[in-house]
Design a protein around this motif. Structure first.
Motif, PDB file in Angstrom:
ATOM      1  N   ALA A  64     -63.137  -4.169-120.120  1.00 18.40           N
ATOM      2  CA  ALA A  64     -64.095  -4.830-120.550  1.00 18.40           C
ATOM      3  C   ALA A  64     -64.214  -6.351-121.080  1.00 18.40           C
ATOM      4  CB  ALA A  64     -65.208  -4.241-122.084  1.00 18.40           C
ATOM      5  N   ALA A  65     -62.655  -6.731-121.051  1.00 21.94           N
ATOM      6  CA  ALA A  65     -62.137  -7.689-121.595  1.00 21.94           C
ATOM      7  C   ALA A  65     -61.891  -8.499-120.278  1.00 21.94           C
ATOM      8  CB  ALA A  65     -61.153  -8.032-122.177  1.00 21.94           C
ATOM      9  N   THR A  66     -61.839  -7.699-119.638  1.00 22.14           N
ATOM     10  CA  THR A  66     -61.639  -8.426-117.860  1.00 22.14           C
ATOM     11  C   THR A  66     -61.942  -9.289-117.780  1.00 22.14           C
ATOM     12  OG1 THR A  66     -59.117  -6.719-117.888  1.00 22.14           O
ATOM     13  CG2 THR A  66     -60.386  -7.380-116.027  1.00 22.14           C
ATOM     14  N   LYS A  67     -63.740  -7.761-117.301  1.00 24.88           N
ATOM     15  CA  LYS A  67     -65.141  -8.051-116.535  1.00 24.88           C
ATOM     16  C   LYS A  67     -65.549  -9.672-117.844  1.00 24.88           C
ATOM     17  CE  LYS A  67     -66.313  -3.858-115.576  1.00 24.88           C
ATOM     18  NZ  LYS A  67     -67.339  -2.296-115.637  1.00 24.88           N
ATOM     19  N   LEU A  68     -65.671  -9.258-119.206  1.00 30.45           N
ATOM     20  CA  LEU A  68     -65.568 -10.837-119.623  1.00 30.45           C
ATOM     21  C   LEU A  68     -65.905 -11.897-119.473  1.00 30.45           C
ATOM     22  CD1 LEU A  68     -67.960 -12.059-121.877  1.00 30.45           C
ATOM     23  CD2 LEU A  68     -66.636 -10.884-123.224  1.00 30.45           C
ATOM     24  N   LEU A  69     -63.817 -12.248-119.499  1.00 29.88           N
ATOM     25  CA  LEU A  69     -62.904 -12.845-118.976  1.00 29.88           C
ATOM     26  C   LEU A  69     -63.346 -13.021-117.504  1.00 29.88           C
ATOM     27  CD1 LEU A  69     -59.717 -12.116-120.620  1.00 29.88           C
ATOM     28  CD2 LEU A  69     -61.516 -14.009-121.008  1.00 29.88           C
ATOM     29  N   ALA A  70     -63.773 -12.660-116.855  1.00 35.13           N
ATOM     30  CA  ALA A  70     -64.049 -13.014-115.374  1.00 35.13           C
ATOM     31  C   ALA A  70     -65.623 -13.128-114.990  1.00 35.13           C
ATOM     32  CB  ALA A  70     -63.882 -11.433-114.628  1.00 35.13           C
ATOM     33  N   ARG A  71     -66.504 -13.447-115.609  1.00 36.62           N
ATOM     34  CA  ARG A  71     -67.518 -14.033-116.233  1.00 36.62           C
ATOM     35  C   ARG A  71     -67.372 -15.266-116.730  1.00 36.62           C
ATOM     36  NH1 ARG A  71     -69.785  -8.566-117.588  1.00 36.62           N
ATOM     37  NH2 ARG A  71     -70.017  -8.715-120.458  1.00 36.62           N
ATOM     38  N   LEU A  72     -66.766 -15.203-117.372  1.00 38.58           N
ATOM     39  CA  LEU A  72     -66.441 -16.732-118.742  1.00 38.58           C
ATOM     40  C   LEU A  72     -65.972 -17.468-117.811  1.00 38.58           C
ATOM     41  CD1 LEU A  72     -65.291 -15.571-122.437  1.00 38.58           C
ATOM     42  CD2 LEU A  72     -67.742 -16.746-121.454  1.00 38.58           C
ATOM     43  N   GLU A  73     -65.254 -16.899-116.487  1.00 35.41           N
ATOM     44  CA  GLU A  73     -64.398 -17.531-115.275  1.00 35.41           C
ATOM     45  C   GLU A  73     -65.569 -17.732-113.843  1.00 35.41           C
ATOM     46  OE1 GLU A  73     -61.005 -17.596-112.772  1.00 35.41           O
ATOM     47  OE2 GLU A  73     -61.382 -15.525-113.520  1.00 35.41           O
ATOM     48  N   GLU A  74     -66.077 -17.337-113.507  1.00 33.62           N
ATOM     49  CA  GLU A  74     -67.440 -17.640-113.183  1.00 33.62           C
ATOM     50  C   GLU A  74     -68.499 -18.411-113.159  1.00 33.62           C
ATOM     51  OE1 GLU A  74     -69.028 -14.036-111.505  1.00 33.62           O
ATOM     52  OE2 GLU A  74     -67.319 -13.033-111.327  1.00 33.62           O
ATOM     53  N   ALA A  75     -68.409 -18.672-114.933  1.00 34.20           N
ATOM     54  CA  ALA A  75     -69.460 -19.992-115.671  1.00 34.20           C
ATOM     55  C   ALA A  75     -69.124 -21.179-115.396  1.00 34.20           C
ATOM     56  CB  ALA A  75     -70.422 -19.295-116.034  1.00 34.20           C
ATOM     57  N   GLY A  76     -67.514 -20.754-115.139  1.00 34.60           N
ATOM     58  CA  GLY A  76     -66.807 -22.043-115.243  1.00 34.60           C
ATOM     59  C   GLY A  76     -66.523 -22.846-117.114  1.00 34.60           C
ATOM     60  N   LEU A  77     -66.169 -21.791-117.888  1.00 40.45           N
ATOM     61  CA  LEU A  77     -65.623 -21.273-119.099  1.00 40.45           C
ATOM     62  C   LEU A  77     -64.630 -21.492-119.994  1.00 40.45           C
ATOM     63  CD1 LEU A  77     -69.157 -20.520-120.674  1.00 40.45           C
ATOM     64  CD2 LEU A  77     -69.054 -22.555-120.570  1.00 40.45           C
ATOM     65  N   VAL A  78     -64.042 -20.954-119.047  1.00 42.56           N
ATOM     66  CA  VAL A  78     -62.237 -20.380-119.613  1.00 42.56           C
ATOM     67  C   VAL A  78     -61.752 -20.620-117.581  1.00 42.56           C
ATOM     68  CG1 VAL A  78     -62.498 -18.685-120.348  1.00 42.56           C
ATOM     69  CG2 VAL A  78     -62.572 -17.941-118.918  1.00 42.56           C
ATOM     70  N   LEU A  79     -60.423 -21.266-117.519  1.00 41.62           N
ATOM     71  CA  LEU A  79     -59.629 -20.892-117.021  1.00 41.62           C
ATOM     72  C   LEU A  79     -58.705 -20.142-116.007  1.00 41.62           C
ATOM     73  CD1 LEU A  79     -58.826 -22.925-114.417  1.00 41.62           C
ATOM     74  CD2 LEU A  79     -57.269 -24.762-116.153  1.00 41.62           C
ATOM     75  N   ARG A  80     -58.163 -19.505-115.734  1.00 44.32           N
ATOM     76  CA  ARG A  80     -57.124 -18.302-115.489  1.00 44.32           C
ATOM     77  C   ARG A  80     -56.162 -18.856-114.851  1.00 44.32           C
ATOM     78  NH1 ARG A  80     -57.929 -12.247-114.068  1.00 44.32           N
ATOM     79  NH2 ARG A  80     -59.940 -13.178-113.358  1.00 44.32           N
ATOM     80  N   GLU A  81     -54.646 -18.977-115.734  1.00 47.18           N
ATOM     81  CA  GLU A  81     -53.623 -19.065-114.388  1.00 47.18           C
ATOM     82  C   GLU A  81     -53.156 -18.352-114.231  1.00 47.18           C
ATOM     83  OE1 GLU A  81     -53.450 -23.915-115.864  1.00 47.18           O
ATOM     84  OE2 GLU A  81     -53.318 -22.554-117.628  1.00 47.18           O
ATOM     85  N   ALA A  82     -51.992 -18.317-113.890  1.00 44.12           N
ATOM     86  CA  ALA A  82     -50.324 -17.050-113.671  1.00 44.12           C
ATOM     87  C   ALA A  82     -49.780 -17.628-115.143  1.00 44.12           C
ATOM     88  CB  ALA A  82     -49.874 -17.577-112.276  1.00 44.12           C
ATOM     89  N   SER A  83     -49.160 -16.414-115.329  1.00 44.23           N
ATOM     90  CA  SER A  83     -48.621 -16.671-117.114  1.00 44.23           C
ATOM     91  C   SER A  83     -47.144 -17.567-116.022  1.00 44.23           C
ATOM     92  CB  SER A  83     -48.697 -15.371-117.712  1.00 44.23           C
ATOM     93  OG  SER A  83     -47.448 -15.416-118.548  1.00 44.23           O
ATOM     94  N   PRO A  84     -46.966 -18.118-116.837  1.00 44.17           N
ATOM     95  CA  PRO A  84     -45.497 -18.847-117.096  1.00 44.17           C
ATOM     96  C   PRO A  84     -44.467 -17.751-117.053  1.00 44.17           C
ATOM     97  CG  PRO A  84     -46.076 -19.831-118.907  1.00 44.17           C
ATOM     98  CD  PRO A  84     -47.279 -18.894-118.266  1.00 44.17           C
ATOM     99  N   THR A  85     -44.814 -16.491-117.872  1.00 46.69           N
ATOM    100  CA  THR A  85     -43.212 -15.886-118.191  1.00 46.69           C
ATOM    101  C   THR A  85     -43.709 -14.364-117.525  1.00 46.69           C
ATOM    102  OG1 THR A  85     -44.018 -14.734-120.261  1.00 46.69           O
ATOM    103  CG2 THR A  85     -43.245 -16.841-120.842  1.00 46.69           C
ATOM    104  N   ASP A  86     -44.743 -14.425-116.591  1.00 48.66           N
ATOM    105  CA  ASP A  86     -45.023 -13.132-115.696  1.00 48.66           C
ATOM    106  C   ASP A  86     -45.554 -13.539-114.926  1.00 48.66           C
ATOM    107  OD1 ASP A  86     -44.896 -10.501-114.695  1.00 48.66           O
ATOM    108  OD2 ASP A  86     -45.357  -9.277-116.696  1.00 48.66           O
ATOM    109  N   GLY A  87     -44.955 -13.282-113.904  1.00 48.10           N
ATOM    110  CA  GLY A  87     -45.963 -13.864-112.420  1.00 48.10           C
ATOM    111  C   GLY A  87     -47.248 -13.021-112.308  1.00 48.10           C
ATOM    112  N   ARG A  88     -47.593 -11.835-113.189  1.00 49.90           N
ATOM    113  CA  ARG A  88     -48.246 -10.909-112.355  1.00 49.90           C
ATOM    114  C   ARG A  88     -49.230 -10.465-113.754  1.00 49.90           C
ATOM    115  NH1 ARG A  88     -44.187  -6.215-113.408  1.00 49.90           N
ATOM    116  NH2 ARG A  88     -44.250  -7.310-115.432  1.00 49.90           N
ATOM    117  N   ALA A  89     -49.340 -11.635-114.490  1.00 51.23           N
ATOM    118  CA  ALA A  89     -49.742 -11.497-115.879  1.00 51.23           C
ATOM    119  C   ALA A  89     -51.194 -13.178-115.487  1.00 51.23           C
ATOM    120  CB  ALA A  89     -49.855 -10.727-117.429  1.00 51.23           C
TER     121      ALA A  89
END
Length: 181
Positions: A64-89
């Protein structure tokens, strides 16, 4: 009166908190806006935040958190970046638009409550301030996500990380009952 029963005090705090939450819900309006504001407040508090940590802070499942964060990203409210400590995250932070949305809605809530607090005496306002500080300190000391956060986040933190509230998932459909940010 020299003392107040702690159970009675907690009971009154729960009742007042619920009433305040309902009052803010009436001011803000629709449930989707409230869910968005609550999610933005959690991102703000822990940013940059990974999905799992966001799920803990938001009190939701990781899917559910993944879906919500994706919606926030689509709306331009959050920015997704690769984790500097774990490139997979991935990790998420507020965009300027996300910060602005939170600030606007907090301003609306402040406007609604400020007249009441202006009517209090300076001593009464100081009492409320002390009480809020005590409750805030308790939550910082006892909130399990925050305790884990302190251990994890010895690295520098980005600007703008405050706010704590609780959320409860209602149904498996992703709708939530939220408290204002």
């Amino acid at each position: 009166m020299d003392d107040v029963d702690s159970a009675e005090l907690v009971s009154r705090l729960v009742v007042v908190s619920s009433r305040l939450t309902r009052a803010f819900r009436r001011v803000i309006g629709n449930e989707n806006s409230l869910a968005t504001l609550r999610a933005l407040a959690v991102v703000e508090q822990y940013q940059p935040v990974r999905v799992g940590h966001f799920a803990q802070g938001y009190l939701s499942s990781q899917p559910a958190a993944t879906k919500l964060l994706a919606r926030l990203e689509e709306a331009g409210l959050v920015l997704r970046e690769a984790s500097p400590t774990d490139g997979r995250a991935s990790q998420f932070s507020l965009t300027e638009e996300g910060r602005q949305r939170l600030a606007e809605n907090r301003s609306i809530m402040i406007e609604q409550m400020q007249p009441y607090f202006e009517s209090l005496s300076p001593d009464e306002r100081m009492s409320v301030d002390r009480a809020l500080g005590l409750v805030s300190d308790f939550l910082k000391d006892r909130h399990p996500v925050d305790s884990a956060e302190e251990a994890v986040q010895e690295a520098p933190v980005q600007e703008g990380s405050v706010q704590e509230d609780s959320v409860q998932e209602r149904d498996g459909d992703g709708s939530t009952e939220v408290e204002p940010a």
